[in-house]
Design a protein around this motif. Structure first.
Motif, PDB file in Angstrom:
ATOM      1  N   SER A 219      10.579  17.144 -30.364  1.00 49.41           N
ATOM      2  CA  SER A 219      10.611  16.124 -29.312  1.00 49.41           C
ATOM      3  C   SER A 219       9.327  16.188 -28.465  1.00 49.41           C
ATOM      4  CB  SER A 219      11.813  16.359 -28.407  1.00 49.41           C
ATOM      5  OG  SER A 219      11.619  17.583 -27.710  1.00 49.41           O
ATOM      6  N   LEU A 220       9.154  15.125 -27.668  1.00 44.40           N
ATOM      7  CA  LEU A 220       7.946  15.013 -26.852  1.00 44.40           C
ATOM      8  C   LEU A 220       7.829  16.141 -25.829  1.00 44.40           C
ATOM      9  CD1 LEU A 220       5.512  13.226 -26.022  1.00 44.40           C
ATOM     10  CD2 LEU A 220       7.041  12.012 -24.474  1.00 44.40           C
ATOM     11  N   VAL A 221       8.895  16.362 -25.079  1.00 41.85           N
ATOM     12  CA  VAL A 221       8.798  17.351 -23.999  1.00 41.85           C
ATOM     13  C   VAL A 221       8.726  18.769 -24.562  1.00 41.85           C
ATOM     14  CG1 VAL A 221       9.937  18.318 -21.965  1.00 41.85           C
ATOM     15  CG2 VAL A 221       9.951  15.849 -22.327  1.00 41.85           C
ATOM     16  N   TRP A 222       9.533  19.071 -25.573  1.00 43.66           N
ATOM     17  CA  TRP A 222       9.459  20.414 -26.167  1.00 43.66           C
ATOM     18  C   TRP A 222       8.034  20.672 -26.652  1.00 43.66           C
ATOM     19  CZ3 TRP A 222       7.974  23.108 -30.424  1.00 43.66           C
ATOM     20  CH2 TRP A 222       8.415  24.446 -30.509  1.00 43.66           C
ATOM     21  N   THR A 223       7.454  19.715 -27.337  1.00 42.74           N
ATOM     22  CA  THR A 223       6.104  19.890 -27.870  1.00 42.74           C
ATOM     23  C   THR A 223       5.084  20.108 -26.762  1.00 42.74           C
ATOM     24  OG1 THR A 223       6.672  18.474 -29.728  1.00 42.74           O
ATOM     25  CG2 THR A 223       4.320  18.821 -29.301  1.00 42.74           C
ATOM     26  N   THR A 224       5.157  19.274 -25.743  1.00 41.92           N
ATOM     27  CA  THR A 224       4.197  19.440 -24.648  1.00 41.92           C
ATOM     28  C   THR A 224       4.332  20.818 -24.021  1.00 41.92           C
ATOM     29  OG1 THR A 224       4.427  17.070 -24.228  1.00 41.92           O
ATOM     30  CG2 THR A 224       3.317  18.366 -22.536  1.00 41.92           C
ATOM     31  N   SER A 225       5.561  21.227 -23.747  1.00 42.35           N
ATOM     32  CA  SER A 225       5.746  22.535 -23.107  1.00 42.35           C
ATOM     33  C   SER A 225       5.353  23.669 -24.054  1.00 42.35           C
ATOM     34  CB  SER A 225       7.173  22.695 -22.592  1.00 42.35           C
ATOM     35  OG  SER A 225       8.100  22.740 -23.649  1.00 42.35           O
ATOM     36  N   ALA A 226       5.590  23.492 -25.345  1.00 46.57           N
ATOM     37  CA  ALA A 226       5.176  24.532 -26.299  1.00 46.57           C
ATOM     38  C   ALA A 226       3.652  24.666 -26.302  1.00 46.57           C
ATOM     39  CB  ALA A 226       5.679  24.198 -27.704  1.00 46.57           C
ATOM     40  N   LEU A 227       2.960  23.509 -26.317  1.00 44.43           N
ATOM     41  CA  LEU A 227       1.500  23.585 -26.388  1.00 44.43           C
ATOM     42  C   LEU A 227       0.888  24.037 -25.068  1.00 44.43           C
ATOM     43  CD1 LEU A 227       0.733  20.552 -28.716  1.00 44.43           C
ATOM     44  CD2 LEU A 227       1.079  22.959 -29.300  1.00 44.43           C
ATOM     45  N   LEU A 228       1.557  23.764 -23.970  1.00 46.17           N
ATOM     46  CA  LEU A 228       1.064  24.263 -22.674  1.00 46.17           C
ATOM     47  C   LEU A 228       1.448  25.723 -22.456  1.00 46.17           C
ATOM     48  CD1 LEU A 228       1.641  21.213 -20.298  1.00 46.17           C
ATOM     49  CD2 LEU A 228      -0.478  21.942 -21.379  1.00 46.17           C
ATOM     50  N   GLY A 229       2.304  26.286 -23.346  1.00 45.70           N
ATOM     51  CA  GLY A 229       2.568  27.718 -23.288  1.00 45.70           C
ATOM     52  C   GLY A 229       3.987  28.160 -23.007  1.00 45.70           C
ATOM     53  N   GLN A 230       4.975  27.233 -22.913  1.00 43.78           N
ATOM     54  CA  GLN A 230       6.315  27.651 -22.508  1.00 43.78           C
ATOM     55  C   GLN A 230       7.335  27.762 -23.648  1.00 43.78           C
ATOM     56  OE1 GLN A 230       4.668  25.207 -20.095  1.00 43.78           O
ATOM     57  NE2 GLN A 230       3.929  27.239 -19.557  1.00 43.78           N
ATOM     58  N   GLN A 231       6.916  27.550 -24.886  1.00 40.33           N
ATOM     59  CA  GLN A 231       7.833  27.740 -26.016  1.00 40.33           C
ATOM     60  C   GLN A 231       7.079  28.529 -27.097  1.00 40.33           C
ATOM     61  OE1 GLN A 231      10.806  26.553 -25.426  1.00 40.33           O
ATOM     62  NE2 GLN A 231      10.536  24.756 -24.117  1.00 40.33           N
ATOM     63  N   PRO A 232       7.816  29.291 -27.917  1.00 36.65           N
ATOM     64  CA  PRO A 232       7.132  30.051 -28.969  1.00 36.65           C
ATOM     65  C   PRO A 232       6.705  29.119 -30.118  1.00 36.65           C
ATOM     66  CG  PRO A 232       9.508  30.393 -29.104  1.00 36.65           C
ATOM     67  CD  PRO A 232       9.267  29.521 -27.903  1.00 36.65           C
TER      68      PRO A 232
ATOM     69  N   HIS B  96     -10.338  14.123 -28.505  1.00 38.26           N
ATOM     70  CA  HIS B  96     -10.013  13.528 -29.804  1.00 38.26           C
ATOM     71  C   HIS B  96      -9.138  12.284 -29.682  1.00 38.26           C
ATOM     72  CE1 HIS B  96     -11.389  17.460 -31.022  1.00 38.26           C
ATOM     73  NE2 HIS B  96     -11.365  17.107 -32.305  1.00 38.26           N
ATOM     74  N   GLY B  97      -8.747  11.945 -28.472  1.00 42.24           N
ATOM     75  CA  GLY B  97      -7.904  10.763 -28.308  1.00 42.24           C
ATOM     76  C   GLY B  97      -6.548  10.892 -28.987  1.00 42.24           C
ATOM     77  N   VAL B  98      -6.020  12.086 -29.008  1.00 38.30           N
ATOM     78  CA  VAL B  98      -4.695  12.320 -29.578  1.00 38.30           C
ATOM     79  C   VAL B  98      -3.677  12.332 -28.437  1.00 38.30           C
ATOM     80  CG1 VAL B  98      -3.274  13.970 -30.883  1.00 38.30           C
ATOM     81  CG2 VAL B  98      -5.697  13.684 -31.456  1.00 38.30           C
ATOM     82  N   THR B  99      -2.485  11.798 -28.695  1.00 37.38           N
ATOM     83  CA  THR B  99      -1.467  11.810 -27.634  1.00 37.38           C
ATOM     84  C   THR B  99      -0.466  12.930 -27.865  1.00 37.38           C
ATOM     85  OG1 THR B  99       0.016  10.342 -28.844  1.00 37.38           O
ATOM     86  CG2 THR B  99      -1.622   9.296 -27.401  1.00 37.38           C
ATOM     87  N   TRP B 100       0.293  13.238 -26.796  1.00 41.08           N
ATOM     88  CA  TRP B 100       1.363  14.236 -26.921  1.00 41.08           C
ATOM     89  C   TRP B 100       2.379  13.768 -27.964  1.00 41.08           C
ATOM     90  CZ3 TRP B 100       0.166  18.754 -25.133  1.00 41.08           C
ATOM     91  CH2 TRP B 100      -0.593  18.895 -23.963  1.00 41.08           C
ATOM     92  N   ALA B 101       2.632  12.459 -27.981  1.00 41.83           N
ATOM     93  CA  ALA B 101       3.610  11.937 -28.945  1.00 41.83           C
ATOM     94  C   ALA B 101       3.150  12.188 -30.383  1.00 41.83           C
ATOM     95  CB  ALA B 101       3.822  10.444 -28.703  1.00 41.83           C
ATOM     96  N   GLU B 102       1.861  12.036 -30.635  1.00 44.74           N
ATOM     97  CA  GLU B 102       1.343  12.307 -31.983  1.00 44.74           C
ATOM     98  C   GLU B 102       1.457  13.788 -32.336  1.00 44.74           C
ATOM     99  OE1 GLU B 102      -1.781   8.527 -31.864  1.00 44.74           O
ATOM    100  OE2 GLU B 102      -2.485  10.565 -31.458  1.00 44.74           O
ATOM    101  N   LEU B 103       1.208  14.629 -31.336  1.00 46.94           N
ATOM    102  CA  LEU B 103       1.354  16.065 -31.586  1.00 46.94           C
ATOM    103  C   LEU B 103       2.821  16.408 -31.858  1.00 46.94           C
ATOM    104  CD1 LEU B 103      -1.147  17.207 -28.848  1.00 46.94           C
ATOM    105  CD2 LEU B 103      -1.386  17.731 -31.295  1.00 46.94           C
ATOM    106  N   ALA B 104       3.717  15.776 -31.113  1.00 45.68           N
ATOM    107  CA  ALA B 104       5.154  16.001 -31.321  1.00 45.68           C
ATOM    108  C   ALA B 104       5.552  15.596 -32.737  1.00 45.68           C
ATOM    109  CB  ALA B 104       5.964  15.216 -30.287  1.00 45.68           C
ATOM    110  N   LYS B 105       5.013  14.479 -33.177  1.00 47.94           N
ATOM    111  CA  LYS B 105       5.343  13.998 -34.516  1.00 47.94           C
ATOM    112  C   LYS B 105       4.841  14.991 -35.576  1.00 47.94           C
ATOM    113  CE  LYS B 105       5.294   9.767 -37.188  1.00 47.94           C
ATOM    114  NZ  LYS B 105       4.609   8.457 -37.355  1.00 47.94           N
ATOM    115  N   ALA B 106       3.634  15.488 -35.367  1.00 48.38           N
ATOM    116  CA  ALA B 106       3.062  16.457 -36.321  1.00 48.38           C
ATOM    117  C   ALA B 106       3.909  17.716 -36.418  1.00 48.38           C
ATOM    118  CB  ALA B 106       1.629  16.802 -35.911  1.00 48.38           C
ATOM    119  N   LEU B 107       4.514  18.106 -35.298  1.00 48.18           N
ATOM    120  CA  LEU B 107       5.348  19.316 -35.307  1.00 48.18           C
ATOM    121  C   LEU B 107       6.814  19.002 -35.602  1.00 48.18           C
ATOM    122  CD1 LEU B 107       4.010  21.355 -32.251  1.00 48.18           C
ATOM    123  CD2 LEU B 107       3.556  21.768 -34.665  1.00 48.18           C
ATOM    124  N   ASP B 108       7.123  17.710 -35.668  1.00 48.02           N
ATOM    125  CA  ASP B 108       8.506  17.283 -35.891  1.00 48.02           C
ATOM    126  C   ASP B 108       9.451  17.829 -34.799  1.00 48.02           C
ATOM    127  OD1 ASP B 108      10.533  15.914 -37.141  1.00 48.02           O
ATOM    128  OD2 ASP B 108      10.975  17.538 -38.558  1.00 48.02           O
TER     129      ASP B 108
END
Lengths: 150, 150, 150, 150, 150, 150, 150, 150, 150, 150
Positions: free
Chosen positions: H35-48, H21-33
């Motif tokens: 940070s970048l790293v928290w969001t990436t780790s959450a989506l990869l499975g390391q945060q609830p 879909h050409g979406v970036t981690w930064a865009e996903l972070a913004k959607a979840l409000d």
């Protein structure tokens, strides 16, 4: 099955297809306009391929769509890709065991404090004919990187 | 202390003495009339040296008698001679991790069922000048040995 | 399932089929015109077989097509093929543990600096009758390879 | 230092003394009236020696009293006596890795459920001349022991 | 799934079936005319069973055909059959850890240089009533095997 | 050197002294008024001894003061006291590997959810004469401990 | 004792001397005109120091000559320098365990196929005051290195 | 398949979907409000993630229902989430290997006896432009926690 | 010998001295005005002690100067301080093995996403009298730390 | 899939069902008339449950029949049930690493030669409110078992 497994499985599919079609690694390298070792490692799963490159290989070897897609997954460069107890591999590791400390000292003497890069790195494979038995010649070529002092 | 420790300790003595005397590995290789990598690995403990060779090195580097004797002990080729977590060494191992399965496949395609010898084997070390940063070039050259079928 | 698993699974199929058909390893060796140990290791997965050889075995043991094809996959010589804690295997390893340093010394004294090849190598298996209990006799025969000096 | 270290150290002393005196393992075996491999393994530390045997060896090689006493300590048969990464040893282990499952199957077919003893066991070492390069021949001979059913 | 997995799975099926049918290990041992421990270990996968024995057990426990066939596969005696961290098992291993060196010394003093066989070996299990809490009594009985001297 | 090393070294001293003085483990057990296995394990370092017991043993074997003192140090029951690759020890571990899951099941059937204690535990050693070769008999006797439910 | 041990021991001497003299790492960094983290790691053994630098530190901390010399030995960058189970270290490793795959993905998205160098690399340490408890701030800064394609 | 596998598999699905879909981690972070790293780790499975957050991501990336549900399973923070031999990861670990003891000493000097928390912890990722090659900048920020004395 | 070894050795000296002088851990705790478990772990090497505290203990137990100094070295909290195969320790680890996943779930339900601190942590030791046999009661008390979301 | 996997999978099903139904561990404990920790560990797979208990839980959480049956399989107490690298678990293990040797010494001083049972053992979990942050309190309570002397 994970991407990693898919990527490695695609590599095995390629080995099978390549033998069935009588295609060589050198021919695949030529089709991708890359070197022999880079191409082999890319197709076995250790370098990234884009959709066009994957398509080229897919056409050449009549791969199914799933395998072609798997070729575009991220490369697998961890140790899952290698069995260190396999005899060919083991002898390369033994050479490092025997000569590794020498290479460390020679780099230190010649270049100073730093390493030979495994990233800005090329590897060539060559058959050397020899009346006493042909030989395998591998050339490792990596940029020297000095440790930063700050 | 075992012979093994004595032999490795002698290697460390040589590194120290060679830096104190400003002697290079290449000069030591010339004195022994052997190649650079063979000489380095012999003096660090991975090749056998006879009494005459040990004496030559001992004179050149003002080594004490005990160290000279230790140089004639059997070579240490097991993994005690190497720290795989040391950064220079690790990158060589990582290169094998990434390219090992490719080398296995390329040998199988080119030569058939067999291995590249780590015994009938030479290794050369070379500095390659490069405006973007000099490079380390290592050449592994081993005889192909086919598996015996009986 | 990988080629490796397929090849080892084919070996297990052969053990089952051979017991069901009452065929011995010696009869399979004769059909392939190879030695007993080579044949056994080839059928269990440690030597390469071409399509003709695989077909011969397939006919003799009524193997399905998939198993016959798997027999032509690359051999599995890494440690996946062996369980070192299995009691028969363990005793062989224990013999190496007890006698390995002696064999190293005896080779060094008799032949000089080098190894006994595991590639240019044959292994024979024989039953020796003995009134106090029959014995297993294994003959390892490998070419001596001297370390290259360069 | 433990008995174990003392016994292994005594083995290293013997290797050194034997080379200094130009005595062979075969001559030592003759002096003890034992086979070549048993003698080598006993002197390196893997078989028990009584005071008389230790004295015989001590006289032949001019060993000091402490070394002679250490030869009578209990044998060291655990893995402390062996470096599995040493190249000569590794190839023997690789042979087991490649052929171990075959030997298991061949013993099972020929003898039934049981093992080849590593205790009621002999090992012979022989040089076989060969125009293409001399060979090492090792003969493992162990009693078959059936599993008890009760 | 390999034979090994099939054999171990058959063992788990037997545990389930035996609890469902209210049959004891002692009753199964009686049906096979073997000892309690041998029978248990055979049904869990560590001893060979022939087709007749497998059939007897199959009838008694209403096992399906596949499980009955799996009972005739080769026994699994490697460490795949055991979880050393399971609390019952661990305490047996701890007892060896604490008393193992003593048993070694006692065997050496009483019998000389050799081992207690794990092949010509029986093991009995018994409940001993005790007002302070009943006890488990295990009797290991193995033939002494002297090391061969040659 | 730690207490642990001192305690294990004292055990080795006792083995040496006991052989020099021709004293048996049974005689030492009698002097301490304890069982054979407890005494052996205590003197090798796995049970606590008080000053009086240590003195009794010291007098019997002419031990030096330092060794006598070391006998009163805390017992060493971790795995430092055992070499699992030593052949006598290995066979006991292999027996557990083969029969461990059976013992677990038999305890579960006979006693319910719990373990056989390795603390409230005795171990006896006995030689059983047998015309086909004498046998080693070991009796493990441990209290059953039920898991607490709360 | 090897150079490696000497170098690490020198690091421990420095910690002791620095606490005895009330000198801080920042003061040592200033004396060497280097950054705080580079200086600390150099003095603990992970960066090379020349004789002048070693002398400067030696004077500041009244180190003996042997320690000063040891500071000029090659740096120790393998895992001998670190105890991963030490609680401070473990938490850093746990952070990598939790965030490592994220960093890999973020580098891949932002920079493409390559790594963050650990050689052309700096690390800064800072205390951040915070009313809820002060914080440790570490800044890792490494050059991105793209994989070479050839 | 366990929750753990489901959670990690969901992470791989997201990587695939995000690239498709050409979406970036930064865009996903913004959607979840977040940070970048928290969001990436959450989506990869390391945060609830709660159901609402999972739904937001599901809509953005057209994930199937199963994947969305899996995102709400407990986070996977053990080492199953990381391959330490993967080259990007390895260099981060090597940096800890080289600088870990220094960080330990600097924390001890600056803060006293305690640790840097990996729980009350943030991690930031930044690209730093540099004419000699852009750089990766990682900022670890963790609360100092003093050891309790009681 | 390193500081680490010195600190652990000092702990062993204290155990010896304390038994020789008939002093209890509780008395030492009182002298330091700390809890029983903190004091014991500090004296065995796992907590920092200042010169005054070290002196107090030194006077009470007549320790030599070197031991008193060693008590002020940094604490040893890595796994070098513990033998996990020692039977008392093992049972505590087994309890974690059996109940660890439950504690994880209970913390998650009761407190949410976070951990129980091992730093802001106390541990108490108590003997509980019981007619069926006295019991050991250990109380672990650690602050809950929520994962930071940023 | 083995019983072991089934039992652990049933535990994961329960976690999911319990969150979906908004049931707490305390409510499940009350339904089974057992303590909180015992109940949690039983439902996660570490304690045996009979058919009635399994049925009670099944009704409460609307579990399918297969899961209810799996709850009656033998408990899984080996290390398969635990991920020691998971952060909550790791901190408990670190506490043992730091305090384990102290607990060993305190038990030895207070009770004599023996262990704290992990079988006749209870574990309680409690939340302790604290203005500086609530705390987790765990109480381990195990019977002291003296080593038998015989």
């Amino acid at each position: 099955m994970s991407d990693k497994d898919d990527r490695l499985e695609a590599g095995r599919e390629i080995v099978r297809a390549k033998e069935a079609h009588g295609v060589t690694w050198a021919e695949l390298a030529k089709a991708l306009d890359r070197s022999l070792v880079w191409t082999t490692s890319a197709l076995l799963g250790q370098q990234p391929l884009d959709a066009e490159q994957a398509g080229t290989v897919g056409s050449l070897l009549d791969l199914d769509e799933e395998t072609v897609e798997a070729l575009t997954f991220p490369p697998v460069r961890g140790d899952a890709a290698l069995d260190p107890t396999e005899p060919v591999t083991y002898r390369l590791q033994e050479a490092l065991q025997v000569y590794g400390s020498s290479l460390h000292e020679l780099i230190r003497e010649e270049f100073g404090d730093g390493i030979m890069s495994a990233i800005d790195f090329t590897l060539d494979f060559e058959r050397v004919e020899d009346p006493k038995g042909d030989r395998v010649k591998l050339t490792f070529n990596g940029k020297f990187l000095p440790y930063k002092v700050w």
